[in-house]
Design a protein around this motif. Structure first.
Motif, PDB file in Angstrom:
ATOM      1  N   SER A  89       0.946  -1.252  -0.144  1.00 12.21           N
ATOM      2  CA  SER A  89       0.114  -0.022   0.159  1.00 12.21           C
ATOM      3  C   SER A  89       0.877   1.350   0.175  1.00 12.21           C
ATOM      4  O   SER A  89       1.650   1.653  -0.817  1.00 12.21           O
ATOM      5  CB  SER A  89      -1.072   0.000   1.119  1.00 12.21           C
ATOM      6  OG  SER A  89      -0.405  -0.103   2.248  1.00 12.21           O
ATOM      7  N   GLY A 135       6.299  -5.956   1.160  1.00  7.06           N
ATOM      8  CA  GLY A 135       5.193  -6.469   0.348  1.00  7.06           C
ATOM      9  C   GLY A 135       4.573  -7.716   1.151  1.00  7.06           C
ATOM     10  O   GLY A 135       5.101  -8.591   1.629  1.00  7.06           O
ATOM     11  N   SER A 136       3.116  -7.800   0.974  1.00  7.12           N
ATOM     12  CA  SER A 136       2.438  -8.798   1.536  1.00  7.12           C
ATOM     13  C   SER A 136       2.690 -10.312   0.787  1.00  7.12           C
ATOM     14  O   SER A 136       2.885 -10.117  -0.605  1.00  7.12           O
ATOM     15  CB  SER A 136       0.892  -8.734   1.487  1.00  7.12           C
ATOM     16  OG  SER A 136       0.559  -7.360   2.268  1.00  7.12           O
ATOM     17  N   LYS A 137       2.796 -11.248   1.477  1.00  3.78           N
ATOM     18  CA  LYS A 137       2.769 -12.585   0.876  1.00  3.78           C
ATOM     19  C   LYS A 137       1.576 -13.182   1.348  1.00  3.78           C
ATOM     20  O   LYS A 137       1.160 -13.579   2.629  1.00  3.78           O
ATOM     21  CB  LYS A 137       4.054 -13.369   1.258  1.00  3.78           C
ATOM     22  CG  LYS A 137       5.409 -13.000   1.048  1.00  3.78           C
ATOM     23  CD  LYS A 137       5.716 -11.892   2.070  1.00  3.78           C
ATOM     24  CE  LYS A 137       7.317 -11.134   1.774  1.00  3.78           C
ATOM     25  NZ  LYS A 137       7.378  -9.934   2.109  1.00  3.78           N
ATOM     26  N   TYR A 138       0.661 -13.333   0.343  1.00  2.97           N
ATOM     27  CA  TYR A 138      -0.786 -13.757   0.770  1.00  2.97           C
ATOM     28  C   TYR A 138      -0.836 -15.259   0.920  1.00  2.97           C
ATOM     29  O   TYR A 138      -1.632 -16.018   0.470  1.00  2.97           O
ATOM     30  CB  TYR A 138      -1.661 -13.339  -0.237  1.00  2.97           C
ATOM     31  CG  TYR A 138      -1.993 -11.873  -0.089  1.00  2.97           C
ATOM     32  CD1 TYR A 138      -2.423 -11.159   0.945  1.00  2.97           C
ATOM     33  CD2 TYR A 138      -1.368 -11.042  -1.259  1.00  2.97           C
ATOM     34  CE1 TYR A 138      -2.731  -9.687   0.956  1.00  2.97           C
ATOM     35  CE2 TYR A 138      -1.178  -9.577  -1.207  1.00  2.97           C
ATOM     36  CZ  TYR A 138      -1.929  -9.066  -0.218  1.00  2.97           C
ATOM     37  OH  TYR A 138      -1.945  -7.853  -0.072  1.00  2.97           O
ATOM     38  N   ILE A 139       0.065 -15.833   1.745  1.00  2.00           N
ATOM     39  CA  ILE A 139       0.079 -17.224   2.157  1.00  2.00           C
ATOM     40  C   ILE A 139       0.494 -17.155   3.938  1.00  2.00           C
ATOM     41  O   ILE A 139       0.949 -16.267   4.281  1.00  2.00           O
ATOM     42  CB  ILE A 139       0.789 -18.299   1.674  1.00  2.00           C
ATOM     43  CG1 ILE A 139       2.123 -17.583   1.362  1.00  2.00           C
ATOM     44  CG2 ILE A 139       0.222 -18.543   0.126  1.00  2.00           C
ATOM     45  CD1 ILE A 139       3.113 -18.462   0.528  1.00  2.00           C
ATOM     46  N   TYR A 188      -4.739  -5.307   8.799  1.00  2.81           N
ATOM     47  CA  TYR A 188      -5.870  -5.981   8.575  1.00  2.81           C
ATOM     48  C   TYR A 188      -5.649  -7.225   7.583  1.00  2.81           C
ATOM     49  O   TYR A 188      -4.990  -7.173   6.887  1.00  2.81           O
ATOM     50  CB  TYR A 188      -6.608  -4.988   7.813  1.00  2.81           C
ATOM     51  CG  TYR A 188      -7.128  -3.816   8.499  1.00  2.81           C
ATOM     52  CD1 TYR A 188      -8.218  -3.852   9.372  1.00  2.81           C
ATOM     53  CD2 TYR A 188      -6.651  -2.339   8.334  1.00  2.81           C
ATOM     54  CE1 TYR A 188      -8.835  -2.916  10.259  1.00  2.81           C
ATOM     55  CE2 TYR A 188      -7.116  -1.374   9.386  1.00  2.81           C
ATOM     56  CZ  TYR A 188      -8.012  -1.719   9.938  1.00  2.81           C
ATOM     57  OH  TYR A 188      -8.390  -0.705  10.913  1.00  2.81           O
ATOM     58  N   ASP A 302      -4.528  -1.479   3.744  1.00  2.00           N
ATOM     59  CA  ASP A 302      -4.787  -0.570   2.272  1.00  2.00           C
ATOM     60  C   ASP A 302      -5.745   0.212   2.770  1.00  2.00           C
ATOM     61  O   ASP A 302      -6.893  -0.167   3.511  1.00  2.00           O
ATOM     62  CB  ASP A 302      -5.223  -1.486   1.216  1.00  2.00           C
ATOM     63  CG  ASP A 302      -4.077  -2.351   1.151  1.00  2.00           C
ATOM     64  OD1 ASP A 302      -3.621  -2.031  -0.089  1.00  2.00           O
ATOM     65  OD2 ASP A 302      -3.863  -3.444   1.534  1.00  2.00           O
ATOM     66  N   GLN A 349     -12.858  -2.026   5.162  1.00  2.00           N
ATOM     67  CA  GLN A 349     -12.326  -3.292   5.806  1.00  2.00           C
ATOM     68  C   GLN A 349     -13.153  -4.142   6.421  1.00  2.00           C
ATOM     69  O   GLN A 349     -14.315  -3.571   6.634  1.00  2.00           O
ATOM     70  CB  GLN A 349     -11.270  -2.753   6.954  1.00  2.00           C
ATOM     71  CG  GLN A 349     -10.150  -1.998   6.606  1.00  2.00           C
ATOM     72  CD  GLN A 349      -9.354  -2.688   6.026  1.00  2.00           C
ATOM     73  OE1 GLN A 349      -9.263  -4.028   5.643  1.00  2.00           O
ATOM     74  NE2 GLN A 349      -8.323  -1.840   5.265  1.00  2.00           N
TER      75      GLN A 349
HETATM   76  C1  FAD Z   1      -2.532 -12.702   4.259  1.00  2.00           C
HETATM   77  C2  FAD Z   1      -2.915 -11.200   4.285  1.00  2.00           C
HETATM   78  C3  FAD Z   1      -4.010 -11.082   4.185  1.00  2.00           C
HETATM   79  C4  FAD Z   1      -4.314  -9.483   4.075  1.00  2.00           C
HETATM   80  N1  FAD Z   1      -5.582  -8.853   4.121  1.00  2.00           N
HETATM   81  C5  FAD Z   1      -5.702  -7.440   4.140  1.00  2.00           C
HETATM   82  C6  FAD Z   1      -7.160  -6.896   4.034  1.00  2.00           C
HETATM   83  O1  FAD Z   1      -8.121  -7.699   4.176  1.00  2.00           O
HETATM   84  N2  FAD Z   1      -7.294  -5.679   4.262  1.00  2.00           N
HETATM   85  C7  FAD Z   1      -6.066  -4.860   4.139  1.00  2.00           C
HETATM   86  O2  FAD Z   1      -6.332  -3.540   4.015  1.00  2.00           O
HETATM   87  N3  FAD Z   1      -4.998  -5.223   4.217  1.00  2.00           N
HETATM   88  C8  FAD Z   1      -4.545  -6.525   4.243  1.00  2.00           C
HETATM   89  N4  FAD Z   1      -3.589  -6.964   4.288  1.00  2.00           N
HETATM   90  C9  FAD Z   1      -2.085  -6.061   4.335  1.00  2.00           C
HETATM   91  C10 FAD Z   1      -1.915  -5.524   3.315  1.00  2.00           C
HETATM   92  O3  FAD Z   1      -1.528  -6.234   2.187  1.00  2.00           O
HETATM   93  C11 FAD Z   1      -0.542  -4.656   3.270  1.00  2.00           C
HETATM   94  O4  FAD Z   1       0.293  -5.446   4.058  1.00  2.00           O
HETATM   95  C12 FAD Z   1      -0.498  -3.354   4.071  1.00  2.00           C
HETATM   96  O5  FAD Z   1      -1.446  -2.569   3.268  1.00  2.00           O
HETATM   97  C13 FAD Z   1       0.715  -2.666   4.334  1.00  2.00           C
HETATM   98  O6  FAD Z   1       1.264  -2.340   3.425  1.00  2.00           O
HETATM   99  P1  FAD Z   1       2.725  -1.484   3.481  1.00  2.00           P
HETATM  100  O7  FAD Z   1       2.765  -1.047   2.024  1.00  2.00           O
HETATM  101  O8  FAD Z   1       2.816  -0.782   4.526  1.00  2.00           O
HETATM  102  O9  FAD Z   1       3.731  -2.725   3.896  1.00  2.00           O
HETATM  103  P2  FAD Z   1       4.193  -3.877   3.066  1.00  2.00           P
HETATM  104  O10 FAD Z   1       5.567  -3.773   2.626  1.00  2.00           O
HETATM  105  O11 FAD Z   1       3.351  -4.570   2.198  1.00  2.00           O
HETATM  106  O12 FAD Z   1       4.420  -4.792   4.710  1.00  2.00           O
HETATM  107  C14 FAD Z   1       3.994  -5.843   4.968  1.00  2.00           C
HETATM  108  C15 FAD Z   1       4.226  -6.425   6.221  1.00  2.00           C
HETATM  109  O13 FAD Z   1       3.610  -7.560   6.466  1.00  2.00           O
HETATM  110  C16 FAD Z   1       4.470  -8.432   6.798  1.00  2.00           C
HETATM  111  N5  FAD Z   1       3.926  -9.772   6.164  1.00  2.00           N
HETATM  112  C17 FAD Z   1       3.831  -9.966   4.854  1.00  2.00           C
HETATM  113  N6  FAD Z   1       3.462 -11.173   4.348  1.00  2.00           N
HETATM  114  C18 FAD Z   1       2.965 -11.726   5.472  1.00  2.00           C
HETATM  115  C19 FAD Z   1       2.521 -13.090   5.929  1.00  2.00           C
HETATM  116  N7  FAD Z   1       2.021 -13.872   5.002  1.00  2.00           N
HETATM  117  N8  FAD Z   1       2.304 -13.247   7.235  1.00  2.00           N
HETATM  118  C20 FAD Z   1       2.564 -12.319   8.365  1.00  2.00           C
HETATM  119  N9  FAD Z   1       3.328 -11.256   7.811  1.00  2.00           N
HETATM  120  C21 FAD Z   1       3.504 -10.783   6.684  1.00  2.00           C
HETATM  121  C22 FAD Z   1       5.872  -8.149   6.413  1.00  2.00           C
HETATM  122  O14 FAD Z   1       6.705  -8.604   7.402  1.00  2.00           O
HETATM  123  C23 FAD Z   1       5.646  -6.809   6.434  1.00  2.00           C
HETATM  124  O15 FAD Z   1       6.138  -6.280   7.624  1.00  2.00           O
HETATM  125  C24 FAD Z   1      -3.200  -8.569   4.183  1.00  2.00           C
HETATM  126  C25 FAD Z   1      -1.936  -9.064   4.153  1.00  2.00           C
HETATM  127  C26 FAD Z   1      -1.369 -10.365   4.278  1.00  2.00           C
HETATM  128  C27 FAD Z   1      -0.326 -10.909   4.418  1.00  2.00           C
END
Ligand code: FAD
Length: 398
Positions: A89, A135-139, A188, A302, A349
């Motif tokens: 995000s 970046g989120s790892k969606y697993i 979230y 997000d 959300q």
């Molecule tokens: C399985 C999952 C479901 C999500 N569902 C939603 C949602 O419904 N609504 C929403 O607004 N956002 C959701 N997110 C969060 C979103 O994708 C972003 O992580 C968030 O917006 C923060 O983004 P960022 O750019 O600040 O940081 P990013 O660079 O995206 O940071 C992500 C952080 O999450 C941690 N992370 C990444 N993947 C995983 C994982 N698999 N398990 C544990 N920690 C992890 C990393 O260590 C990092 O610190 C979800 C994330 C995951 C992993």
């Protein structure tokens, strides 16, 4: 037995394994593809009950009590364009980790392990190392080894993770009386899908790109942030292995990645994941962390609402639940923070848990059998699910 062996289909957060003094709890995938604790040497268990005390799944309420909450919320993003472009995000999760590492913290984040083909937690001691957490790892992430390595009394840490991982972690650091050494950050969380869905996805890609060497879970390059459900994947047929020592340069790597789907939301992995046809039973039945429920100091997500609907670079929702979290956020540098009421920051959300859809048992059967997502059966099942959902919407309106 007074230990986690009595618990079924838990969150798989791995905190029980880290808190067990005898080190007899191991975390492995269960038959549905979700992490679960196993006690391999039950005879060595002293029945101290610590694994049950720290287990978020084993408690009804969040570890943070309503009286401890001090909620403040912002729209937020990194002022570094490369960070913002690469993160899911607004890049605020990365900025918090980076700035805490610069103050002497270690940061426990989640990276993608290409050998094991899984997401896993690891400890970053430098900013360069923390880049892999971007970046989120969606697993579901495998946390046990990293959580075991945390030196609870000797070092300050930022711990990032799903709300259930963080709730258990809060219980553990309270139990061991070392809460002052930790900042906890969750996000979230929609739910986690079965690892068999991810394996089926890799099986589909490998004939095209070879063994996976890099995975970027949301690629903003083609369609921007609002439509960023694109996988950027590379394999040994498309690129050289990544040198993570050069990790800061990877911030600008996005353009080079092999992009998996021509239609952003048409990517099959996301359709399975967000279509709720392979989600964890624990997410559906037992998630207690939606909307304003958390045990973290800080939550990110997000910011999907109306206020930033025209922003295509990415805006993070940023919420502090504790005074400690507020102090960290208000001292951040090189970020933009715009304060909004919680309802604005959390707009869009989920307030309720994801519900498994009609095609869930059939999709799970096929992915557990080891079918590749390239098999036409998955497109048919997703189409059938779409028709059922449409019919339900129409009949509800009548
Ligand atoms: C399985 C999952 C479901 C999500 N569902 C939603 C949602 O419904 N609504 C929403 O607004 N956002 C959701 N997110 C969060 C979103 O994708 C972003 O992580 C968030 O917006 C923060 O983004 P960022 O750019 O600040 O940081 P990013 O660079 O995206 O940071 C992500 C952080 O999450 C941690 N992370 C990444 N993947 C995983 C994982 N698999 N398990 C544990 N920690 C992890 C990393 O260590 C990092 O610190 C979800 C994330 C995951 C992993």
């Amino acid at each position: 037995m007074k230990n986690v062996s009595s618990i079924q289909n838990c969150y798989g957060c791995g905190v029980c394994a880290a808190s067990c003094g005898k080190r007899i709890i191991n975390i492995r995938l269960n038959e549905d593809g979700f992490y679960t604790p196993y006690i391999d040497n039950p005879d060595k268990c002293t029945q101290c009950g610590i694994c049950l005390d720290v287990c978020a799944f084993n408690h009804e309420e969040c570890a943070l009590k309503p009286s401890e909450l001090n909620v403040k919320s912002w729209a937020a993003w990194s002022n570094n364009e490369a960070v913002r472009r690469k993160c899911s995000s607004g890049g605020i999760g990365f900025e918090i980790g980076k700035q805490l590492i610069e103050q002497g913290f270690h940061a426990v984040g989640c990276r993608y392990d290409t050998k094991e083909q899984r997401a896993e937690h690891y400890i970053a001691t430098t900013v360069e190392e923390f880049v892999q957490s971007i970046g989120s790892k969606y697993i579901q992430s495998y946390t046990a080894e990293a959580f075991k390595e945390v030196k609870r009394k000797e070092q300050k840490y930022l711990i990032t993770g799903t709300p259930c991982q963080i709730d258990s972690f809060r219980r553990m650091i309270r139990k061991f009386r070392c809460e002052e050494n930790f900042i906890l950050l969750d996000f979230y969380c929609h739910c986690v899908p079965s690892m068999y869905a991810w394996k089926a996805y890799i099986k589909m890609l490998e004939p095209k790109i070879g063994e996976i060497t890099y995975s970027s879970w949301r690629n903003k390059f083609e369609y921007g942030w609002h439509d960023s459900w694109l996988m950027g994947m590379e394999g040994d047929k498309t690129s050289k292995p990544i040198d993570w020592h050069d990790s800061y340069n990877l911030l600008i790597r996005g353009e080079k990645t092999f992009v998996q789907s021509r239609w952003s939301q048409g990517d099959l992995f996301y359709r399975l994941f967000l279509g709720d046809v392979c989600l964890g039973p624990q997410c559906e039945k037992n998630c207690k962390y939606k909307y304003n429920k958390s045990s973290a100091d800080i939550r990110i997500g997000d910011l999907w609402g109306e206020t930033y609907k025209d922003d295509d670079k990415g805006v993070s929702a940023l919420v502090c639940f504790t005074e400690k979290g507020r102090q960290i956020v208000e001292n951040l540098k090189n970020v933009t923070l715009v304060e909004h009421p919680f309802e604005v920051v959390a707009e869009g959300q989920m307030k309720e848990n994801a519900k498994a859809k009609e095609m869930y048992p059939i999709v799970m059967w096929y992915i557990k059998k080891g079918y590749s997502l390239s098999s036409p059966i998955f497109k048919s099942l997703l189409l059938a699910q779409r028709i059922i959902t449409r019919i339900k919407i129409i009949t509800k309106k009548l």
